[in-house]
Structure formats: C-alpha cells, structure tokens
Design an enzyme around this catalytic site. Structure first.
Site, PDB file in Angstrom:
ATOM      1  N   ARG A 166       1.205  -1.455   0.080  1.00  0.00           N
ATOM      2  CA  ARG A 166      -0.348  -0.455  -0.056  1.00  0.00           C
ATOM      3  C   ARG A 166       1.147   0.923  -0.380  1.00  0.00           C
ATOM      4  O   ARG A 166       0.631   2.140   0.823  1.00  0.00           O
ATOM      5  CB  ARG A 166      -0.751   0.473   0.967  1.00  0.00           C
ATOM      6  CG  ARG A 166      -1.808  -0.945   1.220  1.00  0.00           C
ATOM      7  CD  ARG A 166      -3.008  -1.133   0.109  1.00  0.00           C
ATOM      8  NE  ARG A 166      -3.887  -2.102   0.216  1.00  0.00           N
ATOM      9  CZ  ARG A 166      -3.873  -3.612   0.209  1.00  0.00           C
ATOM     10  NH1 ARG A 166      -3.077  -4.159  -0.668  1.00  0.00           N
ATOM     11  NH2 ARG A 166      -4.828  -4.359   0.246  1.00  0.00           N
ATOM     12  N   SER A 238     -10.983  -1.819   3.902  1.00  0.00           N
ATOM     13  CA  SER A 238      -9.679  -1.725   4.911  1.00  0.00           C
ATOM     14  C   SER A 238      -9.575  -0.117   5.773  1.00  0.00           C
ATOM     15  O   SER A 238      -8.942   0.363   4.261  1.00  0.00           O
ATOM     16  CB  SER A 238      -8.299  -2.137   4.637  1.00  0.00           C
ATOM     17  OG  SER A 238      -8.121  -3.676   4.057  1.00  0.00           O
ATOM     18  N   GLU A 334      -4.765   2.954   6.929  1.00  0.00           N
ATOM     19  CA  GLU A 334      -4.731   2.611   5.696  1.00  0.00           C
ATOM     20  C   GLU A 334      -4.917   3.582   4.431  1.00  0.00           C
ATOM     21  O   GLU A 334      -5.178   4.843   3.914  1.00  0.00           O
ATOM     22  CB  GLU A 334      -5.239   1.648   4.990  1.00  0.00           C
ATOM     23  CG  GLU A 334      -5.498   0.998   3.197  1.00  0.00           C
ATOM     24  CD  GLU A 334      -5.582   0.134   2.746  1.00  0.00           C
ATOM     25  OE1 GLU A 334      -5.608  -1.231   3.575  1.00  0.00           O
ATOM     26  OE2 GLU A 334      -6.647  -0.250   1.976  1.00  0.00           O
TER      27      GLU A 334
HETATM   28  N1  EPU Z   1      -9.822 -12.172  10.135  1.00  0.00           N
HETATM   29  C1  EPU Z   1     -10.467 -12.534  11.676  1.00  0.00           C
HETATM   30  N2  EPU Z   1     -11.781 -11.257  11.785  1.00  0.00           N
HETATM   31  C2  EPU Z   1     -11.426 -10.281  11.107  1.00  0.00           C
HETATM   32  C3  EPU Z   1     -11.650 -10.157  10.138  1.00  0.00           C
HETATM   33  C4  EPU Z   1     -10.363 -11.716   9.530  1.00  0.00           C
HETATM   34  O1  EPU Z   1     -10.698 -13.354  11.878  1.00  0.00           O
HETATM   35  O2  EPU Z   1     -12.864  -9.637  11.173  1.00  0.00           O
HETATM   36  C5  EPU Z   1      -9.338 -13.036   9.459  1.00  0.00           C
HETATM   37  C6  EPU Z   1      -9.961 -14.292   8.959  1.00  0.00           C
HETATM   38  O3  EPU Z   1     -10.632 -14.824   9.168  1.00  0.00           O
HETATM   39  C7  EPU Z   1      -8.030 -14.558   7.885  1.00  0.00           C
HETATM   40  C8  EPU Z   1      -7.810 -12.937   8.263  1.00  0.00           C
HETATM   41  O4  EPU Z   1      -8.399 -12.557   9.501  1.00  0.00           O
HETATM   42  O5  EPU Z   1      -8.355 -15.316   8.911  1.00  0.00           O
HETATM   43  C9  EPU Z   1      -7.492 -12.017   6.883  1.00  0.00           C
HETATM   44  O6  EPU Z   1      -8.522 -11.931   6.343  1.00  0.00           O
HETATM   45  P1  EPU Z   1      -9.029 -11.787   5.481  1.00  0.00           P
HETATM   46  O7  EPU Z   1      -9.120 -12.781   4.138  1.00  0.00           O
HETATM   47  O8  EPU Z   1      -9.933 -10.635   5.452  1.00  0.00           O
HETATM   48  O9  EPU Z   1      -8.216 -10.218   4.945  1.00  0.00           O
HETATM   49  P2  EPU Z   1      -7.226  -9.093   5.382  1.00  0.00           P
HETATM   50  O10 EPU Z   1      -5.630  -9.433   5.760  1.00  0.00           O
HETATM   51  O11 EPU Z   1      -8.060  -8.823   6.673  1.00  0.00           O
HETATM   52  C10 EPU Z   1      -6.690  -7.712   3.249  1.00  0.00           C
HETATM   53  C11 EPU Z   1      -6.788  -6.561   2.289  1.00  0.00           C
HETATM   54  C12 EPU Z   1      -7.885  -6.559   1.953  1.00  0.00           C
HETATM   55  C13 EPU Z   1      -7.888  -7.710   1.193  1.00  0.00           C
HETATM   56  C14 EPU Z   1      -7.690  -9.226   1.253  1.00  0.00           C
HETATM   57  C15 EPU Z   1      -7.609 -10.004   1.065  1.00  0.00           C
HETATM   58  C16 EPU Z   1      -5.277  -4.959   3.970  1.00  0.00           C
HETATM   59  C17 EPU Z   1      -5.114  -4.005   4.790  1.00  0.00           C
HETATM   60  N3  EPU Z   1      -6.402  -5.820   3.241  1.00  0.00           N
HETATM   61  O12 EPU Z   1      -7.568  -8.120   3.745  1.00  0.00           O
HETATM   62  O13 EPU Z   1      -7.960  -5.215   1.058  1.00  0.00           O
HETATM   63  O14 EPU Z   1      -9.250  -7.645   0.621  1.00  0.00           O
HETATM   64  O15 EPU Z   1      -6.227  -9.167   2.961  1.00  0.00           O
HETATM   65  O16 EPU Z   1      -6.804 -10.354   0.286  1.00  0.00           O
HETATM   66  O17 EPU Z   1      -3.795  -5.631   3.374  1.00  0.00           O
HETATM   67  C18 EPU Z   1      -8.762  -3.128   0.945  1.00  0.00           C
HETATM   68  O18 EPU Z   1      -7.429  -2.632   1.226  1.00  0.00           O
HETATM   69  O19 EPU Z   1      -9.876  -1.826   1.180  1.00  0.00           O
HETATM   70  C19 EPU Z   1      -8.838  -4.167   1.712  1.00  0.00           C
HETATM   71  C20 EPU Z   1     -10.258  -4.417   1.749  1.00  0.00           C
END
Ligand code: EPU
Length: 338
Positions: A166, A238, A334
C-alpha cells in the site's frame, strides 16, 4: 470541465460522509487538467486529486480545489516479441473494476484477483491496491503521469515507483502533489497462469479449463460475502493496514494466541491480519456515533448512515488504543485523513 463551488463531497466518496470542498471540478483530458491548474482563482489554493474517493476520509471541509479525473479509455496491445504477453492500458479515470472486467472478458490473466476493488485506475496505482496474494505493482508495467513541475506528460517505469505494501512514490511526502496519474499500463498474459494460493481461492486450483472470468467470479463472491457494499453502508474498505512484526514479536504473540492467522513475508517478518486483532481486542461491532466496526470484517469501519468525520476518527482511535492495550501493536490507517 465544470468548476463547482462549495461542493458536497458526500456523493463522490465511498464513506458518504458530509464535507464540502471550496471548489470541485472533473476533467476528461490532460489539456483540461492544465487549463484548470492555470485558472487564476485556483492557482493560490491547495489542490488535491481524487479518484473514486474510496480511500479518503474528510474530517472537515476542504479549503482548496478537489480535482477528479474523468479521462477514459481501455486498450490492449499484444507484445510483438512475445505472443503470450499483452499490455493493457487504462486511463486514470476508468473505474478500476471496469478495467479488470474488460481484461477478464478479453481472456487476459493477471489482475483477476483484484476484482471488485472500489476506486479508479489512477488511485489504484497510487495506492498499490492488493488482494488475494496479488498487488497491482506485481502486474504493473508503467504509469503515465502529468508532471506539474515540468508541465509535461511522462511515462514512469515500475522500477521508479518505489512500490511496497500500500505504498508508492506518489505517497512520498517529497513528491506528493507533483505527479497526476493519467494512465496505467499492466502486463497481462494469454496463458492462464493464476495466483490461487490465497485461502478460499485454493479450491479453484488444478482445473485446466479455468478462465480469468471464472477466477474473477469467485473473487467477487468472496468479497461480497465479507465486505460491505459502499452504496448501502458507506465505507473505505480496509481502514487499517495489516501490521508487520519481527520474528521475536511474532513468536511471543503466537505463544499466547496459537489460532492467530499470519503471513510470513519474504524477508522473514510476519504480517498479522488487523481484522483478527481488532476482533480479538473485543472491538467487533463497536460504535461511536454513526460509525461502526463492521461485524463480518473488523478491518472495515462503516458509516451506518449518520456518521460525521469526527465519529470515524474517534472510533478509529479507540480501535488503535484497544489493539495496543491487548496486543502491544500499533495499527496504521490505510485510509487517508484529509
Ligand atoms: N479475520 C478475523 N476477523 C476479522 C477479519 C479477519 O478473524 O474481523 C481473519 C480472517 O479469518 C483471516 C485473516 O484474518 O484468517 C485475514 O482476513 P482476510 O482474508 O479478510 O484479509 P485481510 O488481511 O483482513 C487484506 C486486505 C484486503 C483484501 C484481503 C484479501 C489489507 C489492509 N487488506 O485483508 O484489502 O481484500 O486481504 O486479500 O491488506 C482493502 O485494502 O480495502 C481491502 C479490502
């Protein structure tokens, strides 16, 4: 190119939070952009460039000019030296997801994992959007910009753009405001070499008939199930970046929370999902005024309808404090606060 005064920004940002810009204008060519930047009434004012408004939080009225790119066009150019490579060029004002959809429909692979990310093509290159194991920088060939210092359009190759998680050259304080993205070129493939390592996409691997459009469909389903639709509940995706910790901190956290999800990075540091941290700090569904931590993905803050900028700021501070108190980790937004 119509210049509007005292413009309500709620309709042009995905948070849909009330705030006004002293001036607002959109332009559909570099010439129009130049004419705007030269207008005597605007020359002494601060200028900001806005794409789809999907990563911005206005905490108060903006005393300057908000400029919005409406430059359009998507073109594909096969690489004359390599018949499996296609360069796809999209103008900055295209919706990012329209670009992904057009590329997938044409059968070109490379950006399908980045389906349904809100915002414009120009903002995508500034932000280095990423999802499901792919970042735009991985696919980017070059970015065409209008350089406000030299008043010329120049092409910047990826190597010059200082991309990170990012992060990009365009976000560096010494460069901020100098370049206005006008078009983005990505390198796509006619071979169906997909990136399916990420959690729920894994079930697609091993299918030789899989097309870019199939992967896109799955990504859209996953996102729709987890992420709120900004047209229903305002949000900016995010709200925080996922924090990166060193090995020592990671092992101490994992000792205490063996179920904690994580991704090991190539340099050995470890990225911890902020959504998980926020949920396990007890902030799921937490509210301040009209702002709420989204239940299905705690990384997102939603506007339940009546939020003002101060509600979101106060809630985000509370989330940061709780994550710091429980895990000793600092969360960085972010979303860009204006
Ligand atoms: N999780 C939880 N609780 C929550 C949210 C997530 O336990 O409330 C756990 C999930 O179960 C999973 C892990 O955290 O094991 C990761 O969650 P997720 O796959 O949803 O991805 P993320 O790391 O939370 C990032 C990006 C997203 C992108 C997703 C999928 C960032 C800041 N965010 O989220 O990007 O869609 O990966 O690749 O890196 C955005 O930037 O606006 C965005 C949505």
């Amino acid at each position: 190119m119509n210049l509007q005064q005292n413009f309500d920004l709620a309709s042009v940002t995905t948070f849909h939070i009330p705030a006004r810009a002293r001036y607002y204008a959109s332009y559909s060519s570099v010439n129009e952009l130049k004419r705007l930047l030269d207008m005597p009434e605007l020359r002494s004012l601060p200028v900001m460039h806005m794409g789809g408004g999907s990563n911005l939080l206005f905490t108060r009225d903006y005393p300057g000019v908000v400029l919005h790119s409406d430059i359009r066009g998507i073109n594909f150019h096969p690489d004359p030296q390599n018949d499996t490579v296609v360069y796809a060029v999209a103008a900055a004002g295209e919706r990012w997801d329209s670009f992904v959809e057009t590329a997938c429909r044409a059968g070109y692979a490379g950006i399908e994992n980045l389906s349904l990310i809100p915002g414009s093509v120009g903002a995508a290159a500034v932000q280095n959007i990423g999802a499901y194991g792919v970042e735009l920088a991985d696919r980017l060939h070059s970015v065409e910009v209008y350089d406000t210092f030299s008043a010329e359009v120049v092409e910047l190759p990826r190597e010059r753009l200082a991309y990170g998680y990012r992060q990009s050259l365009f976000k560096q304080p010494e460069v901020a405001g100098r370049y206005v993205v006008t078009a983005v070129t990505v390198r796509l493939s006619t071979l169906n070499d997909f990136h399916l390592d990420y959690g729920p996409l894994r079930e697609l691997s091993g299918n030789p008939a899989l097309s870019p459009a199939d992967v896109r469909r799955r990504v859209i389903d996953i996102r729709r199930a987890k992420l709120p639709d900004p047209d229903v509940e305002g949000n900016a995706g995010s709200f925080f970046k996922n924090p990166v910790v060193d090995k020592a901190k990671f092992h101490s956290l994992l000792g205490e929370y063996p179920d904690m999800p994580y991704y090991i990075l190539s340099d050995g540091d470890v990225k911890i999902p902020a959504g998980w941290l926020i949920e396990h700090a007890g902030m799921k569904g937490a509210r301040v005024g009209g702002a709420r931590v989204y239940q299905r993905q705690c990384l997102v803050i939603v506007n339940t309808g009546s939020a003002v900028g101060a509600d979101v700021v106060a809630l985000s501070r509370k989330v940061q404090e709780e994550v710091m108190r429980v895990f000793g980790l600092e969360l960085h937004p972010e979303v860009i606060f204006i």
